[in-house]
Design a protein around this motif. Structure first.
Motif, PDB file in Angstrom:
ATOM      1  N   MET A   1      29.260 -27.088   5.092  1.00  0.00           N
ATOM      2  CA  MET A   1      29.686 -27.006   6.319  1.00  0.00           C
ATOM      3  C   MET A   1      28.368 -27.112   7.270  1.00  0.00           C
ATOM      4  SD  MET A   1      32.104 -24.016   8.314  1.00  0.00           S
ATOM      5  CE  MET A   1      30.851 -22.774   7.890  1.00  0.00           C
ATOM      6  N   GLU A   2      28.392 -27.874   8.312  1.00  0.00           N
ATOM      7  CA  GLU A   2      27.325 -27.945   9.307  1.00  0.00           C
ATOM      8  C   GLU A   2      27.641 -27.108  10.354  1.00  0.00           C
ATOM      9  OE1 GLU A   2      27.079 -31.962  10.177  1.00  0.00           O
ATOM     10  OE2 GLU A   2      25.673 -32.351   8.608  1.00  0.00           O
ATOM     11  N   VAL A   3      26.631 -26.263  10.720  1.00  0.00           N
ATOM     12  CA  VAL A   3      26.710 -25.211  11.947  1.00  0.00           C
ATOM     13  C   VAL A   3      25.531 -25.394  12.894  1.00  0.00           C
ATOM     14  CG1 VAL A   3      28.166 -23.690  10.548  1.00  0.00           C
ATOM     15  CG2 VAL A   3      25.751 -23.486  10.602  1.00  0.00           C
ATOM     16  N   ARG A   4      25.519 -24.632  13.749  1.00  0.00           N
ATOM     17  CA  ARG A   4      24.263 -24.711  14.499  1.00  0.00           C
ATOM     18  C   ARG A   4      24.249 -23.429  15.360  1.00  0.00           C
ATOM     19  NH1 ARG A   4      23.080 -29.173  17.471  1.00  0.00           N
ATOM     20  NH2 ARG A   4      24.796 -30.636  16.286  1.00  0.00           N
ATOM     21  N   SER A   5      23.195 -22.980  15.767  1.00  0.00           N
ATOM     22  CA  SER A   5      22.936 -21.641  16.628  1.00  0.00           C
ATOM     23  C   SER A   5      23.469 -22.059  18.120  1.00  0.00           C
ATOM     24  CB  SER A   5      21.413 -21.056  16.232  1.00  0.00           C
ATOM     25  OG  SER A   5      20.784 -21.985  17.012  1.00  0.00           O
ATOM     26  N   LEU A   6      23.835 -20.796  18.461  1.00  0.00           N
ATOM     27  CA  LEU A   6      24.208 -20.956  20.309  1.00  0.00           C
ATOM     28  C   LEU A   6      23.536 -19.674  20.806  1.00  0.00           C
ATOM     29  CD1 LEU A   6      25.378 -21.790  22.855  1.00  0.00           C
ATOM     30  CD2 LEU A   6      27.550 -20.723  22.170  1.00  0.00           C
ATOM     31  N   GLU A   7      22.650 -19.671  21.516  1.00  0.00           N
ATOM     32  CA  GLU A   7      22.093 -18.592  22.328  1.00  0.00           C
ATOM     33  C   GLU A   7      22.382 -18.368  23.954  1.00  0.00           C
ATOM     34  OE1 GLU A   7      17.785 -18.600  21.518  1.00  0.00           O
ATOM     35  OE2 GLU A   7      17.851 -18.893  19.521  1.00  0.00           O
ATOM     36  N   ILE A   8      22.793 -17.416  23.882  1.00  0.00           N
ATOM     37  CA  ILE A   8      23.467 -17.129  25.462  1.00  0.00           C
ATOM     38  C   ILE A   8      22.701 -16.112  26.126  1.00  0.00           C
ATOM     39  CG2 ILE A   8      25.489 -16.475  26.732  1.00  0.00           C
ATOM     40  CD1 ILE A   8      27.185 -17.833  24.746  1.00  0.00           C
ATOM     41  N   ARG A   9      22.412 -16.158  27.381  1.00  0.00           N
ATOM     42  CA  ARG A   9      21.773 -15.182  28.193  1.00  0.00           C
ATOM     43  C   ARG A   9      22.725 -14.895  29.537  1.00  0.00           C
ATOM     44  NH1 ARG A   9      17.482 -15.417  31.521  1.00  0.00           N
ATOM     45  NH2 ARG A   9      17.047 -17.696  31.204  1.00  0.00           N
ATOM     46  N   ILE A  10      23.321 -13.702  29.400  1.00  0.00           N
ATOM     47  CA  ILE A  10      24.293 -13.167  30.365  1.00  0.00           C
ATOM     48  C   ILE A  10      23.227 -12.733  31.685  1.00  0.00           C
ATOM     49  CG2 ILE A  10      25.989 -11.863  31.262  1.00  0.00           C
ATOM     50  CD1 ILE A  10      26.929 -13.943  29.105  1.00  0.00           C
ATOM     51  N   ILE A  11      23.144 -13.561  32.566  1.00  0.00           N
ATOM     52  CA  ILE A  11      22.097 -13.208  33.499  1.00  0.00           C
ATOM     53  C   ILE A  11      22.636 -12.097  34.665  1.00  0.00           C
ATOM     54  CG2 ILE A  11      20.607 -14.279  35.488  1.00  0.00           C
ATOM     55  CD1 ILE A  11      20.788 -16.785  33.928  1.00  0.00           C
ATOM     56  N   LYS A  12      23.719 -12.660  35.523  1.00  0.00           N
ATOM     57  CA  LYS A  12      24.201 -11.632  36.568  1.00  0.00           C
ATOM     58  C   LYS A  12      25.490 -12.156  37.066  1.00  0.00           C
ATOM     59  CE  LYS A  12      21.905 -14.129  40.267  1.00  0.00           C
ATOM     60  NZ  LYS A  12      21.107 -14.306  41.455  1.00  0.00           N
ATOM     61  N   ALA A  13      26.027 -11.231  37.667  1.00  0.00           N
ATOM     62  CA  ALA A  13      27.347 -11.483  38.538  1.00  0.00           C
ATOM     63  C   ALA A  13      27.198 -11.176  39.853  1.00  0.00           C
ATOM     64  CB  ALA A  13      28.458 -10.781  37.722  1.00  0.00           C
ATOM     65  N   ASN A  14      27.963 -11.808  40.714  1.00  0.00           N
ATOM     66  CA  ASN A  14      28.178 -11.799  42.031  1.00  0.00           C
ATOM     67  C   ASN A  14      29.399 -11.858  42.796  1.00  0.00           C
ATOM     68  OD1 ASN A  14      25.173 -12.456  42.486  1.00  0.00           O
ATOM     69  ND2 ASN A  14      25.719 -14.204  41.827  1.00  0.00           N
ATOM     70  N   ASP A  15      29.522 -10.852  43.724  1.00  0.00           N
ATOM     71  CA  ASP A  15      30.980 -10.614  44.397  1.00  0.00           C
ATOM     72  C   ASP A  15      32.104 -10.181  43.826  1.00  0.00           C
ATOM     73  OD1 ASP A  15      32.417 -10.420  46.845  1.00  0.00           O
ATOM     74  OD2 ASP A  15      32.766 -12.814  46.653  1.00  0.00           O
ATOM     75  N   LEU A  16      32.116  -9.364  42.688  1.00  0.00           N
ATOM     76  CA  LEU A  16      33.082  -8.904  41.774  1.00  0.00           C
ATOM     77  C   LEU A  16      34.150  -8.239  42.625  1.00  0.00           C
ATOM     78  CD1 LEU A  16      31.086  -8.248  38.502  1.00  0.00           C
ATOM     79  CD2 LEU A  16      32.199 -10.362  39.032  1.00  0.00           C
ATOM     80  N   ARG A  17      35.049  -8.034  41.943  1.00  0.00           N
ATOM     81  CA  ARG A  17      36.043  -7.209  42.382  1.00  0.00           C
ATOM     82  C   ARG A  17      35.790  -5.712  42.436  1.00  0.00           C
ATOM     83  NH1 ARG A  17      41.569  -5.166  40.636  1.00  0.00           N
ATOM     84  NH2 ARG A  17      41.036  -5.797  38.430  1.00  0.00           N
ATOM     85  N   VAL A  18      35.905  -4.844  43.237  1.00  0.00           N
ATOM     86  CA  VAL A  18      35.837  -3.581  43.282  1.00  0.00           C
ATOM     87  C   VAL A  18      36.885  -2.835  42.756  1.00  0.00           C
ATOM     88  CG1 VAL A  18      34.802  -1.190  44.320  1.00  0.00           C
ATOM     89  CG2 VAL A  18      33.863  -3.591  44.758  1.00  0.00           C
TER      90      VAL A  18
END
Length: 268
Positions: A1-18
């Motif tokens: 099975m062929e796979v590959r890596s996935l790197e994610i960086r959660i940076i920030k969020a804006n104007d979310l519901r309070v």
């Protein structure tokens, strides 16, 4: 099975519901990938204290995805935003992104080749509320690694992945310690309660000055029930005349005895 890596960086969020009424929100994100058996565990960011509707993390994560599942559009990236509260965390919103959409954006940027190299790409995605409406955005960075055959790699050692607690903080490694206490042995003496009492029980010792015990082992009955209490001897009255009379009677008896001896023996 062929796979590959996935790197994610959660940076920030804006104007979310309070979702907090009084205090500012302490926000964190929970990230997971659905659609294959390689990514069945969730990863969490740290908690941004007093962030309110604009949290900032810049938190990196790493996943391994099936290359065929990516091309078949079977994988979905799910990012859930929550408010950390002492009385129970509350959901703010969710972000859904197709993994194929992320992969295609990098391939198109690199000129249509299947090898994505080591390039990182940024994206901003809408946050969806529980009622289906959109409120706020989430910024993240991502990149894919080169594909490889997973069967040619040696198996990973157990517990090799980093562990995170429910707040997204890295948990310390679990260490095993050998006990230094000796193992229980049957040679230990039994407890004190296990020793039997001596035959007949312990003898009773009456306190000094008490009544002597009777032959039956109990106290003597009180006066009036066949037992006469001991009375101390009475002392004679001191009278001078009595002593003189007693002395004179003794002398007279002695003289009479000698007279009888002297009279009877010659006759005999």
């Amino acid at each position: 099975m062929e796979v590959r890596s996935l790197e994610i960086r959660i940076i920030k969020a804006n104007d979310l519901r309070v979702v907090n009424l009084i205090n500012k929100m302490d926000v964190y994100a929970v990230v997971s990938i659905s659609g294959d058996h390689l990514n069945n565990q969730k990863q969490k960011t740290t908690v941004d204290k007093d962030a309110g509707p604009n949290p900032n993390w810049n938190f990196p994560m790493s996943f391994t995805v099936d290359d065929a599942a990516v091309h078949d559009n079977r994988l979905t990236l799910k990012i859930k935003l929550l408010s950390d509260r002492s009385l129970g965390d509350r959901e703010i919103g969710v972000v859904y992104v197709q993994i194929k959409e992320l992969f295609d954006s990098i391939v198109q940027r690199e000129g249509g080749g299947d090898d994505t190299g080591n390039k990182e790409k940024f994206g901003s995605y809408s946050v969806r509320l529980s009622n289906g409406k959109q409120k706020g955005t989430l910024d993240l960075a991502y990149k894919f690694g080169e594909k490889y055959n997973v069967e040619s790699l040696p198996p990973l050692p157990p517990h090799s992945a980093e562990q995170y607690d429910e707040k997204g903080m890295k948990a310390p490694p679990v260490m095993a310690y050998r006990s230094t206490f000796p193992a229980p042995s049957s040679s230990y003496p039994p407890p004190v309660d296990a020793y039997p009492p001596p035959p007949g029980g312990y003898p009773y010792a009456p306190p000094p000055g008490a009544y002597p015990a009777s032959h039956s082992g109990g106290y003597p009955p009180p006066p009036g029930y066949g037992y006469q209490p001991m009375q101390p001897p009475k002392k004679p009255k001191k009278t001078g005349g009595g002593k003189v009379m007693a002395g004179g009677a003794g002398v007279a008896a002695g003289l009479v005895g000698w007279w009888l001896v002297g009279t009877v023996i010659p006759d005999v």
